[in-house]
Scaffold this active site. Structure first.
Site, PDB file in Angstrom:
ATOM      1  N   ARG A 179     -10.672  20.228   8.979  1.00 16.63           N
ATOM      2  CA  ARG A 179      -9.909  20.627  10.159  1.00 16.63           C
ATOM      3  C   ARG A 179     -10.358  22.001  10.647  1.00 16.63           C
ATOM      4  NH1 ARG A 179      -5.750  17.095  10.643  1.00 16.63           N
ATOM      5  NH2 ARG A 179      -5.053  16.005   8.763  1.00 16.63           N
ATOM      6  N   ARG A 202       0.840  -1.200   0.000  1.00 20.07           N
ATOM      7  CA  ARG A 202       0.000   0.000   0.000  1.00 20.07           C
ATOM      8  C   ARG A 202       0.870   1.243   0.000  1.00 20.07           C
ATOM      9  NH1 ARG A 202      -2.061   2.659   4.918  1.00 20.07           N
ATOM     10  NH2 ARG A 202      -3.735   4.120   4.412  1.00 20.07           N
ATOM     11  N   LYS A 213     -13.339   2.619   0.347  1.00 16.30           N
ATOM     12  CA  LYS A 213     -13.121   2.523   1.787  1.00 16.30           C
ATOM     13  C   LYS A 213     -14.421   2.869   2.507  1.00 16.30           C
ATOM     14  CE  LYS A 213      -9.275   4.370   3.302  1.00 16.30           C
ATOM     15  NZ  LYS A 213      -8.168   5.358   3.454  1.00 16.30           N
ATOM     16  N   THR A 258      -6.961  -1.271   9.746  1.00 16.78           N
ATOM     17  CA  THR A 258      -6.787  -0.288  10.811  1.00 16.78           C
ATOM     18  C   THR A 258      -6.525  -0.925  12.176  1.00 16.78           C
ATOM     19  OG1 THR A 258      -8.457   1.048   9.663  1.00 16.78           O
ATOM     20  CG2 THR A 258      -7.532   1.949  11.665  1.00 16.78           C
TER      21      THR A 258
END
Length: 481
Positions: A76, A35, A217, A275
């Site tokens: 953010r 990856r 994803k 993850t």
């Protein structure tokens, strides 16, 4: 080289794994897919890692998949005059579009798309969900909130908005530039972040123009809610548990993981569980027992692949992390319970000739002394369908297309073999028999099942199944008879 396991291992490359010796060691330890995380590393660094993997592929003669993981939009907050402030439970706090530095009462949230979607009662999560706020009032340029879970909020911390579908595309300008770069470079899979709807996947597919397969994803509640629609337009799935665990209660993630893995298998779409699988191995040469159990659970569920992130990209023990995953997989797949669990969920519909042929191939292989199922595939679809059956014997995918073989490196149980042009079915059987013998799956005394489509070299034509000997003399004798 052949692997003695079915589940595949995805290893992320990074600062701890960027030289030839380390990447080769990762491959030798068991990595099947590498990856490239586009959130970290310059294009020059990505290109260097890509070149090393392709050199290892050339040296070993074994196809290796490269997966480029696009960053997606990053939400953010702005900055604070004093760098950070502490929010107390029950306090009121405002997010707005005012570019003035923040204080203990407010801060900039420079994303008008968020304000356009917010409604009273929605949650805003800051710093990976450590701080939780509830919207009491909002407009096109502000959101007045009450702090539900307090903590220190500092400059440019990430924000999650779990309760609404945001009017944001999954591909930012950076993602589009990265996509074009890695597609020209020659990656096999594109992992798409921030997917909320099938249109996000379709946009990436249009930009990729067939140069790479698209893997969605699943990291947002909106994607879970319309999973079937997203899966229908995707080539593969990643269950990104980290972000799911931020935007959803952590106890909701395990059943979602189990459901998505099973549904992906039913659709013959390869699925990665990702993850924090061996997070402690970033700093420790040994994982925790809970981490090993977590990896084992994903394997028992039938996932095509399990993934290492920071463990192999930035950790102190990247090779050990891959080796530990490899050994865990070997242990699980030797367990009789594993085969029982895998077989119990073979409950999907079979609606085509190819579906019937691969199901028959599995049944023949499991009821007689067959050493392998060999499928000739142009697009990879036949191999995906064979893998969906989760047979007890090895699967060999044979193709003239190196691009197809590289993509299949992600798929459960598939060993990829490059072949020359095939014009006749007898030649296909001979090629399959040779591959089985050379890779050590069988001897001249053994038999195999071969599936193919006539005419050859045309996708979607699987229409032949044959039980054949591995002894070429017997193949030719049968033809003459």
């Amino acid at each position: 080289m052949r692997r003695n396991r079915n589940v595949k291992i995805v290893a992320t490359l990074g600062p701890a794994s960027s030289d030839m010796a380390t990447i080769r060691a990762l491959f030798d330890a068991g990595a099947d897919v590498f990856r490239l995380n586009m959130s970290h590393g310059s294009h020059a660094e990505i290109a260097a890692r890509h070149a090393i993997v392709r050199q290892i592929e050339k040296d070993t003669g074994r196809p290796i998949a490269l997966l480029a993981d696009l960053q997606g939009p990053k939400l953010r907050v702005g900055t604070f005059a004093v760098g950070a402030v502490e929010l107390e439970e029950g306090e009121r706090f405002r997010f707005d579009l005012d570019e003035t530095e923040g204080d203990h009462k407010r801060v900039t949230l420079p994303h008008p798309e968020i304000f356009a979607a917010l409604k009273p009662g929605a949650s805003l999560l800051v710093n990976d969900g450590k701080i939780r706020l509830k919207v009491e009032d909002c407009g096109e340029d502000y959101a007045d909130c009450i702090v539900v879970v307090g903590g220190v909020i500092s400059n440019r911390k990430g924000v999650n908005v779990p309760d609404v579908v945001l009017p944001l595309r999954a591909l930012s300008d950076k993602d589009k530039a990265d996509l074009e770069f890695v597609c020209d470079l020659g990656v096999d899979w594109l992992a798409l972040s921030f997917v909320q709807r099938p249109e996000d996947v379709e946009e990436a597919r249009e930009l990729a123009r067939g140069r790479a397969a698209i893997l969605a994803k699943i990291e947002k509640p909106a994607a879970v809610n319309c999973f079937d629609d997203i899966a229908a337009v995707s080539d593969g799935i990643m269950v990104a548990r980290g972000d799911l665990g931020v935007e959803l209660p952590v106890h909701a993630v395990p059943p979602i993981q189990k459901r998505l893995v099973r549904r992906s298998r039913a659709l013959a779409k390869p699925v990665i569980v990702a993850t924090q699988m061996m997070e402690s191995m970033i700093e420790s040469p040994m994982p925790t027992r809970a981490e090993v159990s977590d990896v084992a659970t994903a394997i028992y569920e039938g996932a095509d692949a399990v993934m290492l992130s920071a463990e192999s990209a930035a950790g102190n023990y990247p090779v050990e992390a891959v080796r530990t995953m490899h050994n865990t997989a070997l242990s699980v797949e030797k367990d009789a319970t594993y085969q029982q669990v895998i077989a119990a969920f073979r409950t999907y519909e079979r609606t085509s000739i190819a579906d019937g042929i691969v199901a028959a191939a599995r049944e023949i292989a499991e009821s007689t002394d067959i050493k392998a199922i060999c499928c000739f595939t142009e697009s990879g679809t036949t191999a995906l369908k064979v893998a969906r059956e989760r047979p007890h014997v090895p699967i060999l995918a044979l193709s003239t297309s190196v691009h197809t073989l590289r993509r299949l490196c992600l798929v459960w149980g598939v060993t990829c073999v490059a072949t020359g042009p095939i014009e006749r079915f007898k030649s296909a059987v001979v090629s399959a028999a040779r591959a089985v013998r050379e890779l050590g799956f069988g001897t001249q005394a053994d038999q195999i099942v071969v599936t193919a489509g006539v005419p050859f070299n045309q996708p979607g034509t699987t229409n032949i199944l044959r039980v054949a000997p591995c002894d070429e003399r017997l193949i030719y004798r049968a033809e003459s008879d």
